[in-house]
Design a protein around this motif. Structure first.
Motif, short mmCIF file in Angstrom:
data_model
loop_
_atom_site.label_atom_id
_atom_site.label_comp_id
_atom_site.label_asym_id
_atom_site.label_seq_id
_atom_site.Cartn_x
_atom_site.Cartn_y
_atom_site.Cartn_z
N ASP A 9 0.85 -1.19 0.00
CA ASP A 9 0.00 0.00 0.00
C ASP A 9 0.88 1.23 0.00
OD1 ASP A 9 -2.04 -1.78 2.21
OD2 ASP A 9 -2.56 -1.21 0.16
N MET A 10 0.29 2.33 -0.33
CA MET A 10 1.04 3.57 -0.42
C MET A 10 1.50 3.99 0.97
SD MET A 10 -0.12 6.65 -2.79
CE MET A 10 1.12 7.59 -3.62
N THR A 11 2.78 4.21 1.11
CA THR A 11 3.30 4.59 2.42
C THR A 11 3.50 6.10 2.47
OG1 THR A 11 5.60 4.47 1.73
CG2 THR A 11 4.59 2.44 2.50
N ASP A 14 6.10 7.25 0.15
CA ASP A 14 5.63 7.45 -1.22
C ASP A 14 5.06 8.83 -1.42
OD1 ASP A 14 4.24 4.13 -1.54
OD2 ASP A 14 6.25 4.91 -1.89
N LYS A 15 4.30 9.28 -0.41
CA LYS A 15 3.68 10.59 -0.57
C LYS A 15 4.72 11.69 -0.62
CE LYS A 15 -0.58 8.89 1.26
NZ LYS A 15 -1.18 8.45 2.51
N SER B 106 6.67 1.88 -0.98
CA SER B 106 5.86 0.73 -1.37
C SER B 106 6.03 0.47 -2.86
CB SER B 106 4.40 1.00 -1.07
OG SER B 106 3.89 1.88 -2.04
N ILE B 108 3.99 1.03 -5.10
CA ILE B 108 3.49 2.14 -5.91
C ILE B 108 4.55 3.22 -6.06
CG2 ILE B 108 1.70 3.89 -6.01
CD1 ILE B 108 0.04 1.89 -4.33
N GLY B 109 5.21 3.53 -4.94
CA GLY B 109 6.24 4.55 -5.01
C GLY B 109 7.40 4.13 -5.89
N VAL B 151 2.27 5.42 -10.99
CA VAL B 151 1.33 5.05 -9.93
C VAL B 151 0.37 3.99 -10.45
CG1 VAL B 151 -0.56 5.93 -8.54
CG2 VAL B 151 1.54 7.22 -8.70
N TYR B 155 -0.13 0.19 -9.00
CA TYR B 155 -1.34 -0.44 -8.49
C TYR B 155 -1.60 -1.78 -9.16
CZ TYR B 155 -3.03 3.08 -5.30
OH TYR B 155 -3.16 3.89 -4.22
N LYS B 158 0.70 -4.17 -7.56
CA LYS B 158 0.26 -4.46 -6.19
C LYS B 158 -0.80 -5.54 -6.20
CE LYS B 158 -3.06 -2.10 -3.32
NZ LYS B 158 -3.06 -2.22 -1.89
#
Lengths: 135, 178
Positions: A9-11, A14-15, B106, B108-109, B151, B155, B158
């Motif tokens: 999941d986005m951590t 990441d943000k 993660s 996604i990043g 991104v 996903y 993921k």
């Protein structure tokens, strides 16, 4: 299992990364595109050049910090030229047609105020959308 | 021995997947007239290889997929091929670096970083190829489009990874991270 030991999941990292990338790309845009006319809604003038009878009597860097004016001597009397930020105009004139007065403010590069009988040309130089026009 | 065969088979599968994704992307037209903007679907495969097998195998998958993809797609040894190789190498290296040394990003990043670095690598290669700095003016555009595509592929990866775990299909295939 071994795959899911990674975050999926986005951590928060990441943000931050997203924010970093966005700010880098936007600042890159300002650096690269900042001086092009795409970013300016009108053509910016960099200098106002005043010529009388073909001789340059004054060059003023635009835009000016404050509103000020100066006088030019013409054959029919003195002219007052006023500058305000990006604009310039003739505010006082004693010529016959008063065309220069009626023109009002000019602010874009390439524009000019011309008084033909007095041979006064006030021209705004700068970056324009078009560099040259063939005829 | 068993692990080697499994690894070989699975890597080949990944390369085949990557190649077909590369080809599919060639066929996908963009609504905007932006050259070089791609969905980057093949990065999914590269990243998965990195997750499962580490840097060397990840780079192998990436390079072979550009190779085979351009061979089959008719762009072998063309400028697009060179850009693709460069982008793939830079992207794989960046993703591997993040994977190996950090724990706070993660899928996604990392996928986002992969897409963006792929674009950066391509632009650098293009400016070297054309011996011009004008190409660099395109960088912000590619960065800004790389973020959402990264991104998006993140996903996809993921859900792919979660599905793999749940179905247990790869019980014998994964090896310990070294």
């Amino acid at each position: 299992m071994s795959l899911l030991k990674h975050h999926t999941d986005m951590t928060r990292g990441d943000k931050y990364l997203l924010l970093l990338l966005l700010s880098v790309s936007f600042s890159l845009m300002f650096v690269l595109y900042g001086n092009t006319t795409i970013f300016h809604s009108k053509s910016r003038s960099t200098q106002a050049v005043v010529t009388v009878n073909g001789d340059i009597i004054r060059k003023i860097n635009m835009p000016t910090n404050s509103r000020y004016s100066f006088a030019i001597e013409g054959s029919s009397g003195s002219f007052r030229v006023e500058l305000d930020g990006e604009k310039i105009k003739v505010s006082e004139a004693h010529c016959a047609g008063q065309v220069c007065l009626n023109q009002g403010w000019i602010s874009r590069a390439g524009q000019s105020i011309i008084c033909i009988p007095e041979k006064i040309v006030i021209r705004l130089e700068g970056r324009t959308m078009l560099d040259a026009i063939t005829q | 021995m068993r692990l080697n065969t499994h690894r070989l088979v699975f890597l080949s599968l990944l390369i085949a997947l990557g190649t077909s994704l590369h080809l599919v992307e060639m066929l996908l037209p963009l609504p905007l007239p932006l050259p070089g903007v791609k969905l980057g679907l093949a990065n999914i495969v590269t990243l998965l290889a990195l997750y499962l097998y580490g840097f060397r195998d990840g780079v192998t998958v990436a390079l072979l997929r550009v190779f085979l993809g351009s061979l089959l797609g008719g762009t072998f040894l063309s400028p697009a091929f060179l850009l693709g190789i460069c982008g793939a190498v830079v992207s794989t290296a960046a993703m591997a670096l993040l994977l190996r040394h950090t724990k706070c990003f993660s899928t996604i990043g990392i996928s986002m970083v992969g897409a963006v670095s792929h674009n950066i690598g391509q632009i650098l290669a293009a400016s070297l190829l054309l011996q011009s700095r004008a190409v660099l003016y395109y960088l912000p555009v590619l960065l800004l489009t790389g973020i959402p595509t990264g991104v998006f592929t993140g996903y996809i990866l993921k859900s792919l990874m979660e599905h793999i775990e749940k179905s247990g299909a790869l019980k014998g295939f994964t090896q310990q991270e070294n």
